[in-house]
Write an enzyme that holds these catalytic residues in place. Structure first.
Site, PDB file in Angstrom:
ATOM      1  N   PHE A   1      -1.017  -8.145   5.023  1.00 47.69           N
ATOM      2  CA  PHE A   1       0.318  -7.562   4.897  1.00 47.69           C
ATOM      3  C   PHE A   1       0.348  -6.210   4.184  1.00 47.69           C
ATOM      4  CE2 PHE A   1       0.685 -12.297   4.222  1.00 47.69           C
ATOM      5  CZ  PHE A   1       0.760 -12.587   5.577  1.00 47.69           C
ATOM      6  N   CYS A   2      -0.693  -5.418   4.340  1.00 46.58           N
ATOM      7  CA  CYS A   2      -0.788  -4.115   3.662  1.00 46.58           C
ATOM      8  C   CYS A   2      -0.554  -4.261   2.159  1.00 46.58           C
ATOM      9  CB  CYS A   2       0.178  -3.106   4.264  1.00 46.58           C
ATOM     10  SG  CYS A   2      -0.235  -2.642   5.955  1.00 46.58           S
ATOM     11  N   ALA A   3      -1.053  -5.367   1.624  1.00 48.96           N
ATOM     12  CA  ALA A   3      -1.003  -5.627   0.181  1.00 48.96           C
ATOM     13  C   ALA A   3      -2.269  -6.399  -0.166  1.00 48.96           C
ATOM     14  CB  ALA A   3       0.242  -6.417  -0.193  1.00 48.96           C
TER      15      ALA A   3
ATOM     16  N   HIS B   1       0.808  -1.214   0.000  1.00 51.69           N
ATOM     17  CA  HIS B   1       0.000   0.000   0.000  1.00 51.69           C
ATOM     18  C   HIS B   1       0.844   1.268   0.000  1.00 51.69           C
ATOM     19  CE1 HIS B   1      -3.599  -2.380   1.867  1.00 51.69           C
ATOM     20  NE2 HIS B   1      -3.319  -2.742   0.629  1.00 51.69           N
TER      21      HIS B   1
END
Length: 459
Positions: A375-377, A129
């Site tokens: 995982f901020c993805a 992100h």
């Protein structure tokens, strides 16, 4: 028996000393164990060398650039020599600038703020992100997840060739995935970008701690990374690369340090002359200790030798992948396939387990710290899990109860400070949890799976 064969290759170094290597944590089953930090992709432990350097400097701490006193002058010299160290570490070109920021996220938001008018940004949906989201004021083209490095290059080439109008463009790409650890074809993507008149920024947050990054050799325009993933403390980052867009734009932050001179006008307004150097985007009193810690980490990794660091990490990667392959219930996530080169970041799911439950059991029963979630993805993990992009699932806060299916994964990550024992304990724990189940009962509390204190599982 150890999962590692006896190392006779002298190019493989021993683990580097890191803070916390002797910290013990309690187990719900009783007793304590040395903590196995296997969440390097989130934040790597600080190198002991870095901490020692910072401690030696701390008594001489002073504000930089504007002080006449000895400590201020000393701190200014340290700050600027750290900039030179980082530039050398990254293989910067003569006219590149090194700007100190708070993090990779801050670095990419800075770059987003200096884009020329009508710039079009191209970014794969596979990005973290930090590199997926900053481009809010630009025209953004999100590219679908490629399944091979060659497909990544071809997808970018088609998108750049089809852009209309043919104006300024920027490509943003990761060097190593924070989900799968797979290396991306950065040099080939840079060549494709430049062939179509675009520039490219490399998100090296997961690459720089594991692998040499050379701006000139890769032929990228900018590199961004964070200190806390490079074995330095929190709160510092770097954006390094071409100076023209940075020099031509308004300062990222307006204030002291960014301005060369300020004068009142006759009409009551203010005229400002901004710096044209890196100081233009470093307003305020800088994080001298954070900057120095990054430079110290760069020196430590360089002196240890990336060839030997990479060789040992690949030994760990091979051991983890081989160990997980022995458990049929485990599925390792990958974009490019089993043969793709990768750093020490591996994500997986376990059949019959909620990912948060599994990670909680690794921590509570074995003293192993991993990461679970998206995982901020989010788009990438959902693609890898084969779920609909609209499916519900939050980063690190699954809604499913223990034992229920979740849209999350488990990530194990390691690096220069990881001892063999941590990997061996992790693989043993995975096999025992899958074959025998957890020894304790767990419940969801504030979005996290936690042990139900005092309640052992019936096994």
């Amino acid at each position: 028996m150890s999962v590692f064969t006896a190392a006779t290759d002298q190019s493989i170094c021993a683990p580097l000393p890191v803070l916390g290597k002797d910290v013990t944590v309690p187990l719900v089953t009783g007793g304590e164990v040395t903590y196995a930090a296997l969440d390097y992709a989130a934040s790597a432990p600080a190198l002991q060398r870095v901490w020692d350097d910072v401690a030696a400097y701390a008594p001489y701490y002073g504000s930089v650039h504007r002080g006449a006193g000895y400590l201020s002058q000393l701190s200014t010299d340290l700050f600027e020599s750290s900039r030179e160290t980082v530039a050398e570490f990254l293989g910067c070109r003569a006219d590149d600038q090194v700007i100190f920021t708070r993090s990779t996220t801050d670095s990419l938001n800075l770059l987003a703020a200096v884009l020329p008018a009508d710039c079009q940004v191209f970014v794969f949906e596979t990005e973290h992100h930090a590199s997926l989201l900053p481009w809010r004021d630009a025209r953004v083209t999100y590219l679908n997840a490629p399944r091979t490095p060659g497909e990544a290059v071809a997808t970018l080439e088609r998108a750049l060739a089809d852009r209309d109008p043919y104006g300024p463009a920027l490509v943003c790409v990761t060097g190593a995935s924070n989900v799968t650890g797979e290396l991306w074809p950065v040099k080939e993507l840079a060549a494709a970008a430049h062939a179509h008149g675009a520039r490219i920024v490399l998100d090296a947050a997961q690459l720089a701690p594991h692998h040499p990054v050379d701006i000139a050799e890769l032929d990228v325009d900018w590199v961004a990374f964070s200190g806390h993933k490079l074995y330095a403390p929190f709160g510092s980052g770097v954006l390094a690369g071409r100076s023209d867009w940075l020099r031509d734009a308004e300062p990222y932050l307006a204030g002291g340090g960014a301005s060369r001179q300020v004068a009142r006008r006759a009409d009551g307004g203010v005229d400002v002359e901004w710096h044209t150097t890196a100081a233009r985007h470093e307003a305020g009193s800088p994080n001298v200790i954070g900057v120095y810690s990054i430079a110290s980490a760069c020196k430590a990794l360089t002196e240890a030798g990336f060839d030997s660091l990479v060789a040992r990490e690949q030994q760990l990667v091979t051991a983890v992948r081989a160990g997980l392959a022995e458990v049929p219930e485990v599925k390792v996530l990958s974009l490019f396939g089993d043969d793709a080169p990768r750093v020490g970041v591996i994500s997986f799911v376990v059949e019959g387990w909620n990912s948060s439950h599994f990670a909680a059991a690794l921590s509570a029963e074995y003293g192993i710290g991993v990461r679970d979630g998206l995982f901020c993805a989010h788009p990438l993990v959902r693609t890898l899990l084969g779920s609909d992009p609209q499916d519900v699932g939050e980063c690190g806060a699954p809604e499913a109860e223990p034992g229920q299916k979740s849209l999350n994964a488990i990530r194990v990550s390691f690096g220069a400070g990881t001892p063999d024992e941590h990997i061996e304990r992790f693989l043993r724990a995975v096999k025992e949890l899958v074959s025998q189940g957890a020894q304790w009962k767990y419940r969801t509390e504030d979005g996290r799976c936690v042990p139900d204190r005092g309640t052992a599982a019936q096994v």
